[in-house]
Write a protein that holds these residues in place. Structure first.
Motif, mmCIF file in Angstrom:
data_model
loop_
_atom_site.group_PDB
_atom_site.id
_atom_site.type_symbol
_atom_site.label_atom_id
_atom_site.label_comp_id
_atom_site.label_asym_id
_atom_site.label_seq_id
_atom_site.Cartn_x
_atom_site.Cartn_y
_atom_site.Cartn_z
ATOM 1 N N ASP A 25 -7.511 -24.750 -6.522
ATOM 2 C CA ASP A 25 -6.058 -24.679 -6.508
ATOM 3 C C ASP A 25 -5.534 -23.716 -5.440
ATOM 4 O OD1 ASP A 25 -6.269 -24.914 -10.008
ATOM 5 O OD2 ASP A 25 -5.477 -26.469 -8.692
ATOM 6 N N GLY A 26 -6.429 -23.021 -4.769
ATOM 7 C CA GLY A 26 -6.016 -22.181 -3.662
ATOM 8 C C GLY A 26 -5.773 -20.726 -4.000
ATOM 9 N N ALA A 27 -5.692 -20.363 -5.276
ATOM 10 C CA ALA A 27 -5.434 -18.967 -5.619
ATOM 11 C C ALA A 27 -6.702 -18.252 -6.065
ATOM 12 C CB ALA A 27 -4.381 -18.889 -6.721
ATOM 13 N N GLY A 28 -7.671 -18.992 -6.585
ATOM 14 C CA GLY A 28 -8.936 -18.393 -6.986
ATOM 15 C C GLY A 28 -8.754 -17.245 -7.953
ATOM 16 N N MET A 29 -9.410 -16.128 -7.651
ATOM 17 C CA MET A 29 -9.367 -14.967 -8.534
ATOM 18 C C MET A 29 -8.108 -14.124 -8.335
ATOM 19 S SD MET A 29 -12.135 -15.057 -10.360
ATOM 20 C CE MET A 29 -12.477 -13.392 -10.927
ATOM 21 N N LEU A 30 -7.269 -14.470 -7.367
ATOM 22 C CA LEU A 30 -6.147 -13.597 -7.039
ATOM 23 C C LEU A 30 -5.212 -13.362 -8.213
ATOM 24 C CD1 LEU A 30 -5.244 -14.764 -3.437
ATOM 25 C CD2 LEU A 30 -6.612 -12.802 -4.152
ATOM 26 N N LEU A 31 -5.023 -14.381 -9.050
ATOM 27 C CA LEU A 31 -4.144 -14.200 -10.204
ATOM 28 C C LEU A 31 -4.732 -13.242 -11.219
ATOM 29 C CD1 LEU A 31 -2.693 -17.746 -10.828
ATOM 30 C CD2 LEU A 31 -1.463 -15.693 -10.212
ATOM 31 N N GLY A 32 -6.040 -13.032 -11.149
ATOM 32 C CA GLY A 32 -6.668 -12.095 -12.072
ATOM 33 C C GLY A 32 -6.704 -10.681 -11.541
ATOM 34 N N LEU A 33 -6.123 -10.454 -10.371
ATOM 35 C CA LEU A 33 -6.107 -9.110 -9.821
ATOM 36 C C LEU A 33 -5.192 -8.214 -10.648
ATOM 37 C CD1 LEU A 33 -5.925 -9.564 -5.953
ATOM 38 C CD2 LEU A 33 -7.816 -8.652 -7.281
ATOM 39 N N LYS A 34 -5.766 -7.206 -11.226
ATOM 40 C CA LYS A 34 -4.973 -6.238 -11.976
ATOM 41 C C LYS A 34 -4.399 -5.188 -11.027
ATOM 42 C CE LYS A 34 -5.304 -3.216 -16.019
ATOM 43 N NZ LYS A 34 -6.216 -2.718 -17.087
ATOM 44 N N LYS A 35 -5.176 -4.866 -9.987
ATOM 45 C CA LYS A 35 -4.766 -3.813 -9.078
ATOM 46 C C LYS A 35 -5.363 -4.059 -7.692
ATOM 47 C CE LYS A 35 -4.913 0.297 -10.810
ATOM 48 N NZ LYS A 35 -5.417 1.609 -11.302
ATOM 49 N N LEU A 36 -4.561 -3.817 -6.672
ATOM 50 C CA LEU A 36 -5.007 -3.866 -5.289
ATOM 51 C C LEU A 36 -4.697 -2.509 -4.682
ATOM 52 C CD1 LEU A 36 -6.116 -5.783 -3.045
ATOM 53 C CD2 LEU A 36 -3.738 -6.228 -2.438
ATOM 54 N N ILE A 37 -5.712 -1.838 -4.161
ATOM 55 C CA ILE A 37 -5.545 -0.473 -3.648
ATOM 56 C C ILE A 37 -5.710 -0.475 -2.133
ATOM 57 C CG2 ILE A 37 -6.385 1.905 -3.745
ATOM 58 C CD1 ILE A 37 -7.536 1.193 -6.545
ATOM 59 N N HIS A 38 -4.722 0.079 -1.459
ATOM 60 C CA HIS A 38 -4.729 0.167 -0.006
ATOM 61 C C HIS A 38 -4.691 1.657 0.378
ATOM 62 C CE1 HIS A 38 -3.464 -0.228 4.178
ATOM 63 N NE2 HIS A 38 -3.626 -1.537 4.103
ATOM 64 N N LYS A 39 -5.661 2.114 1.158
ATOM 65 C CA LYS A 39 -5.689 3.514 1.578
ATOM 66 C C LYS A 39 -4.673 3.753 2.694
ATOM 67 C CE LYS A 39 -10.579 4.377 0.512
ATOM 68 N NZ LYS A 39 -11.894 4.800 1.080
ATOM 69 N N VAL A 40 -3.939 4.864 2.578
ATOM 70 C CA VAL A 40 -2.944 5.217 3.596
ATOM 71 C C VAL A 40 -3.049 6.699 3.922
ATOM 72 C CG1 VAL A 40 -1.312 3.385 3.000
ATOM 73 C CG2 VAL A 40 -1.187 5.577 1.798
ATOM 74 N N LYS A 41 -2.459 7.064 5.034
ATOM 75 C CA LYS A 41 -2.511 8.434 5.511
ATOM 76 C C LYS A 41 -1.778 9.394 4.570
ATOM 77 C CE LYS A 41 -4.775 7.944 9.412
ATOM 78 N NZ LYS A 41 -6.087 8.600 9.606
ATOM 79 N N HIS A 88 -0.525 -4.605 -9.965
ATOM 80 C CA HIS A 88 -0.112 -3.407 -9.244
ATOM 81 C C HIS A 88 -0.654 -3.406 -7.822
ATOM 82 C CE1 HIS A 88 1.291 -1.711 -13.040
ATOM 83 N NE2 HIS A 88 0.129 -2.065 -13.565
ATOM 84 N N LEU A 89 0.222 -3.112 -6.890
ATOM 85 C CA LEU A 89 -0.160 -2.858 -5.507
ATOM 86 C C LEU A 89 -0.047 -1.355 -5.314
ATOM 87 C CD1 LEU A 89 -0.803 -3.723 -2.592
ATOM 88 C CD2 LEU A 89 1.658 -4.122 -2.260
ATOM 89 N N VAL A 90 -1.184 -0.710 -5.033
ATOM 90 C CA VAL A 90 -1.242 0.750 -4.986
ATOM 91 C C VAL A 90 -1.581 1.214 -3.573
ATOM 92 C CG1 VAL A 90 -2.345 2.812 -5.920
ATOM 93 C CG2 VAL A 90 -1.987 0.815 -7.391
ATOM 94 N N PHE A 91 -0.774 2.117 -3.051
ATOM 95 C CA PHE A 91 -1.045 2.748 -1.768
ATOM 96 C C PHE A 91 -1.442 4.184 -2.058
ATOM 97 C CE2 PHE A 91 1.691 -0.785 -0.778
ATOM 98 C CZ PHE A 91 1.171 -1.287 0.401
ATOM 99 N N CYS A 92 -2.708 4.496 -1.814
ATOM 100 C CA CYS A 92 -3.254 5.804 -2.184
ATOM 101 C C CYS A 92 -3.519 6.634 -0.939
ATOM 102 C CB CYS A 92 -4.541 5.619 -2.984
ATOM 103 S SG CYS A 92 -5.153 7.153 -3.719
ATOM 104 N N GLU A 93 -2.914 7.814 -0.903
ATOM 105 C CA GLU A 93 -3.138 8.708 0.221
ATOM 106 C C GLU A 93 -4.570 9.244 0.195
ATOM 107 O OE1 GLU A 93 -0.296 11.839 0.226
ATOM 108 O OE2 GLU A 93 1.435 10.521 0.565
ATOM 109 N N THR A 94 -5.199 9.244 1.365
ATOM 110 C CA THR A 94 -6.566 9.756 1.454
ATOM 111 C C THR A 94 -6.861 10.170 2.892
ATOM 112 O OG1 THR A 94 -8.915 9.199 1.162
ATOM 113 C CG2 THR A 94 -7.439 7.400 1.756
ATOM 114 N N GLU A 95 -7.736 11.164 3.036
ATOM 115 C CA GLU A 95 -8.069 11.684 4.359
ATOM 116 C C GLU A 95 -8.785 10.640 5.225
ATOM 117 O OE1 GLU A 95 -7.157 14.398 5.631
ATOM 118 O OE2 GLU A 95 -6.595 15.734 3.985
ATOM 119 N N ASP A 96 -9.503 9.712 4.576
ATOM 120 C CA ASP A 96 -10.280 8.738 5.353
ATOM 121 C C ASP A 96 -9.560 7.399 5.523
ATOM 122 O OD1 ASP A 96 -10.473 7.857 2.745
ATOM 123 O OD2 ASP A 96 -12.621 7.460 2.805
ATOM 124 N N ALA A 97 -8.238 7.390 5.362
ATOM 125 C CA ALA A 97 -7.470 6.155 5.559
ATOM 126 C C ALA A 97 -7.565 5.707 7.017
ATOM 127 C CB ALA A 97 -6.016 6.378 5.177
#
Length: 204
Positions: A25-41, A88-97
């Motif tokens: 159907d094109g969405a696969g596991m994406l609908l089951g994503l509870k959280k997506l974490i993106h590292k940022v400065k 949840h889309l989470v942007f987490c500050e981290t030194e290694d972003a």
């Protein structure tokens, strides 16, 4: 750099709701994503929160990560208001972003995220805010292809495609107009043909 958290219980609930959770159907596991974490400065979480709240119109919170103590901005989608599990889309500050413009520099970082607005009115409100701030983005890779995956720089085209794109995220309360993060977004109406949720079942 992304980290994903998949919730099997959420997948099962979405299957019951008629969501497209199977790979064909094109969405696969994406609908089951509870959280997506993106590292940022370090120091960017507040700007991110203002962008998603004031430009995108999504619920946002800023807090400290209980494990690392780092500041994070969390954007919430779904929830009981829409009779859906929260994501949840989470942007987490981290030194290694990675650098804020990794999208432009590194092919592995040139991924997109796709966000569905809660209504057609919401979709058009975000479009006009993005247009006023000169944030609309035309991705040449998708020019001439199916209209539903096109870019849009007018409201008529956005309505026809059911989506538009932005790439440079800016702080709406800052005097600076430079991007604090480069990350391509496809902003979609709930009427978009690829929407994985049966919109008729939404409470709002």
């Amino acid at each position: 750099e992304l980290e994903t958290v998949v919730d099997e219980e959420q997948l099962n609930l979405l299957r019951q709701r008629g969501g497209h959770v199977e790979p064909e159907d094109g969405a696969g596991m994406l609908l089951g994503l509870k959280k997506l974490i993106h590292k940022v400065k370090i120091g960017s979480a507040d700007s991110i929160a203002r962008f998603y709240q004031l430009v995108m119109g999504f619920p946002v919170s800023v807090s400290l990560d209980s494990n690392t103590g780092n500041t994070m901005a969390q954007i919430t989608f779904g929830g009981s208001e829409y009779n859906l599990p929260e994501q949840h889309l989470v942007f987490c500050e981290t030194e290694d972003a990675p650098p804020l413009d990794s999208y432009n520099r590194n092919e592995a970082s040139a991924y997109h995220i796709c966000l569905y607005c809660s209504s057609q009115d919401h979709f058009e409100e975000v479009f006009w805010r993005a247009k006023r701030m000169d944030l609309l983005y035309i991705n040449k890779r998708f020019e001439g292809g199916p209209i539903e995956f096109a870019s849009a720089d007018t409201i008529d085209l956005a309505r026809k495609a059911g989506q538009f794109r932005i790439k440079n995220l800016v702080d709406p309360k800052s005097a600076k107009d430079s991007a604090f993060l480069v990350l391509e977004h496809e902003i979609r109406s709930p009427s978009h043909r690829s929407c994985p949720i049966d919109c008729s079942s939404l409470q709002k």
